[in-house]
Design a protein around this motif. Sequence first.
Motif, PDB file in Angstrom:
ATOM      1  N   GLU A   1       0.846  -1.191   0.000  1.00 44.02           N
ATOM      2  CA  GLU A   1       0.000   0.000   0.000  1.00 44.02           C
ATOM      3  C   GLU A   1       0.885   1.245   0.000  1.00 44.02           C
ATOM      4  OE1 GLU A   1      -3.653   1.847  -0.055  1.00 44.02           O
ATOM      5  OE2 GLU A   1      -3.367  -0.307   0.049  1.00 44.02           O
ATOM      6  N   GLY A   2       0.537   2.200  -0.810  1.00 45.74           N
ATOM      7  CA  GLY A   2       1.293   3.440  -0.851  1.00 45.74           C
ATOM      8  C   GLY A   2       2.512   3.414  -1.761  1.00 45.74           C
ATOM      9  N   TYR A   3       2.775   2.285  -2.409  1.00 48.20           N
ATOM     10  CA  TYR A   3       3.918   2.197  -3.325  1.00 48.20           C
ATOM     11  C   TYR A   3       3.734   3.209  -4.457  1.00 48.20           C
ATOM     12  CZ  TYR A   3       7.171   0.348  -6.778  1.00 48.20           C
ATOM     13  OH  TYR A   3       8.182   0.206  -7.698  1.00 48.20           O
ATOM     14  N   ARG A   4       4.839   3.806  -4.857  1.00 51.80           N
ATOM     15  CA  ARG A   4       4.830   4.748  -5.969  1.00 51.80           C
ATOM     16  C   ARG A   4       5.882   4.316  -6.987  1.00 51.80           C
ATOM     17  NH1 ARG A   4       3.136   9.962  -5.342  1.00 51.80           N
ATOM     18  NH2 ARG A   4       5.088  10.736  -6.191  1.00 51.80           N
ATOM     19  N   GLY A   5       5.656   4.654  -8.242  1.00 52.60           N
ATOM     20  CA  GLY A   5       6.593   4.288  -9.298  1.00 52.60           C
ATOM     21  C   GLY A   5       8.010   4.736  -9.002  1.00 52.60           C
ATOM     22  N   GLU A   6       8.151   5.882  -8.384  1.00 59.88           N
ATOM     23  CA  GLU A   6       9.452   6.437  -8.033  1.00 59.88           C
ATOM     24  C   GLU A   6      10.213   5.518  -7.072  1.00 59.88           C
ATOM     25  OE1 GLU A   6      11.109  10.763  -6.553  1.00 59.88           O
ATOM     26  OE2 GLU A   6       9.121  10.117  -5.898  1.00 59.88           O
ATOM     27  N   ASP A   7       9.490   4.700  -6.305  1.00 59.24           N
ATOM     28  CA  ASP A   7      10.144   3.786  -5.367  1.00 59.24           C
ATOM     29  C   ASP A   7      11.077   2.798  -6.071  1.00 59.24           C
ATOM     30  OD1 ASP A   7       8.708   5.058  -3.370  1.00 59.24           O
ATOM     31  OD2 ASP A   7       7.182   3.492  -3.245  1.00 59.24           O
ATOM     32  N   ALA A   8      10.835   2.533  -7.345  1.00 55.35           N
ATOM     33  CA  ALA A   8      11.686   1.614  -8.108  1.00 55.35           C
ATOM     34  C   ALA A   8      13.097   2.168  -8.286  1.00 55.35           C
ATOM     35  CB  ALA A   8      11.069   1.323  -9.471  1.00 55.35           C
ATOM     36  N   LEU A   9      13.259   3.468  -8.171  1.00 55.09           N
ATOM     37  CA  LEU A   9      14.579   4.063  -8.365  1.00 55.09           C
ATOM     38  C   LEU A   9      15.600   3.561  -7.356  1.00 55.09           C
ATOM     39  CD1 LEU A   9      13.579   7.732  -9.225  1.00 55.09           C
ATOM     40  CD2 LEU A   9      14.364   5.932 -10.785  1.00 55.09           C
ATOM     41  N   ALA A  10      15.161   3.227  -6.162  1.00 54.19           N
ATOM     42  CA  ALA A  10      16.083   2.720  -5.144  1.00 54.19           C
ATOM     43  C   ALA A  10      16.763   1.440  -5.615  1.00 54.19           C
ATOM     44  CB  ALA A  10      15.347   2.479  -3.835  1.00 54.19           C
ATOM     45  N   LYS A  11      16.075   0.656  -6.430  1.00 56.75           N
ATOM     46  CA  LYS A  11      16.657  -0.588  -6.958  1.00 56.75           C
ATOM     47  C   LYS A  11      17.398  -0.365  -8.270  1.00 56.75           C
ATOM     48  CE  LYS A  11      12.608  -2.761  -6.289  1.00 56.75           C
ATOM     49  NZ  LYS A  11      11.601  -3.760  -6.514  1.00 56.75           N
ATOM     50  N   LEU A  12      16.976   0.634  -9.022  1.00 58.39           N
ATOM     51  CA  LEU A  12      17.510   0.827 -10.366  1.00 58.39           C
ATOM     52  C   LEU A  12      18.728   1.733 -10.449  1.00 58.39           C
ATOM     53  CD1 LEU A  12      14.101   1.242 -12.210  1.00 58.39           C
ATOM     54  CD2 LEU A  12      15.562  -0.784 -12.166  1.00 58.39           C
ATOM     55  N   LEU A  13      18.831   2.695  -9.540  1.00 57.95           N
ATOM     56  CA  LEU A  13      19.942   3.642  -9.574  1.00 57.95           C
ATOM     57  C   LEU A  13      20.956   3.326  -8.484  1.00 57.95           C
ATOM     58  CD1 LEU A  13      18.034   7.037 -10.008  1.00 57.95           C
ATOM     59  CD2 LEU A  13      19.228   5.735 -11.765  1.00 57.95           C
ATOM     60  N   PRO A  14      22.252   3.491  -8.778  1.00 59.08           N
ATOM     61  CA  PRO A  14      23.239   3.355  -7.701  1.00 59.08           C
ATOM     62  C   PRO A  14      22.927   4.367  -6.596  1.00 59.08           C
ATOM     63  CG  PRO A  14      24.316   3.490  -9.845  1.00 59.08           C
ATOM     64  CD  PRO A  14      22.846   3.783 -10.059  1.00 59.08           C
ATOM     65  N   ALA A  15      23.285   4.076  -5.395  1.00 59.37           N
ATOM     66  CA  ALA A  15      22.962   4.897  -4.221  1.00 59.37           C
ATOM     67  C   ALA A  15      23.319   6.365  -4.409  1.00 59.37           C
ATOM     68  CB  ALA A  15      23.653   4.337  -2.978  1.00 59.37           C
ATOM     69  N   HIS A  16      24.482   6.663  -4.994  1.00 61.22           N
ATOM     70  CA  HIS A  16      24.891   8.062  -5.109  1.00 61.22           C
ATOM     71  C   HIS A  16      24.067   8.855  -6.137  1.00 61.22           C
ATOM     72  CE1 HIS A  16      27.165   6.123  -8.330  1.00 61.22           C
ATOM     73  NE2 HIS A  16      27.209   7.291  -8.897  1.00 61.22           N
ATOM     74  N   GLU A  17      23.422   8.184  -7.088  1.00 61.82           N
ATOM     75  CA  GLU A  17      22.626   8.904  -8.088  1.00 61.82           C
ATOM     76  C   GLU A  17      21.268   9.281  -7.531  1.00 61.82           C
ATOM     77  OE1 GLU A  17      22.375   7.282 -12.030  1.00 61.82           O
ATOM     78  OE2 GLU A  17      24.323   6.345 -11.807  1.00 61.82           O
ATOM     79  N   GLY A  18      20.725   8.492  -6.625  1.00 65.86           N
ATOM     80  CA  GLY A  18      19.401   8.739  -6.103  1.00 65.86           C
ATOM     81  C   GLY A  18      19.323   9.928  -5.161  1.00 65.86           C
ATOM     82  N   ASP A  19      20.444  10.402  -4.653  1.00 64.71           N
ATOM     83  CA  ASP A  19      20.402  11.514  -3.681  1.00 64.71           C
ATOM     84  C   ASP A  19      21.145  12.746  -4.196  1.00 64.71           C
ATOM     85  OD1 ASP A  19      23.042  10.785  -3.486  1.00 64.71           O
ATOM     86  OD2 ASP A  19      22.918  10.015  -1.454  1.00 64.71           O
ATOM     87  N   GLY A  20      21.265  12.894  -5.487  1.00 64.55           N
ATOM     88  CA  GLY A  20      21.931  14.067  -6.038  1.00 64.55           C
ATOM     89  C   GLY A  20      23.446  13.992  -5.977  1.00 64.55           C
ATOM     90  N   GLY A  21      24.012  12.804  -5.738  1.00 67.90           N
ATOM     91  CA  GLY A  21      25.461  12.624  -5.716  1.00 67.90           C
ATOM     92  C   GLY A  21      26.110  12.808  -4.373  1.00 67.90           C
ATOM     93  N   ALA A  22      25.324  13.000  -3.333  1.00 67.12           N
ATOM     94  CA  ALA A  22      25.908  13.214  -1.998  1.00 67.12           C
ATOM     95  C   ALA A  22      26.477  11.955  -1.416  1.00 67.12           C
ATOM     96  CB  ALA A  22      24.841  13.773  -1.058  1.00 67.12           C
TER      97      ALA A  22
END
Length: 118
Positions: free
Chosen positions: A97-118
């Motif tokens: 419940e509450g899943y959003r398409g954007e949640d897939a990014l956590a699996k698809l993008l390396p960790a540093h890309e998902g947070d603006g490179g921080a």
Amino acid sequence: MTAYAIARMRAIDFGPDIVEYLRRIDATLEPYGGRFVVHGGAYRVLEGEWSGDTIVIAFPDGERAHAWYDSPVYREIIALRTDHSTADLIIVEGVGEGYRGEDALAKLLPAHEGDGGA
């Protein structure tokens, strides 16, 4: 997490064995909490190609979905279907419940890309 058994029935040789299968399948689902959410029905192809009937059966979780498919009671009737049809069948885990398409990014993008490179 809800899981789904999804079948695309590409061809069915409708006859007495398919009738028997349909008469018996509901009893195989009950002990595992399975229920039909789609069983054929009209559809409209929006992209790509699609043919045949779509069947979706919901289960409370993947463990029960797999237990149903492997159960002696379902194994007793499966040939009634497989001997008279051609299909693709998968079991897939749903999302919460509450899943959003954007949640897939956590699996698809390396960790540093998902947070603006921080």
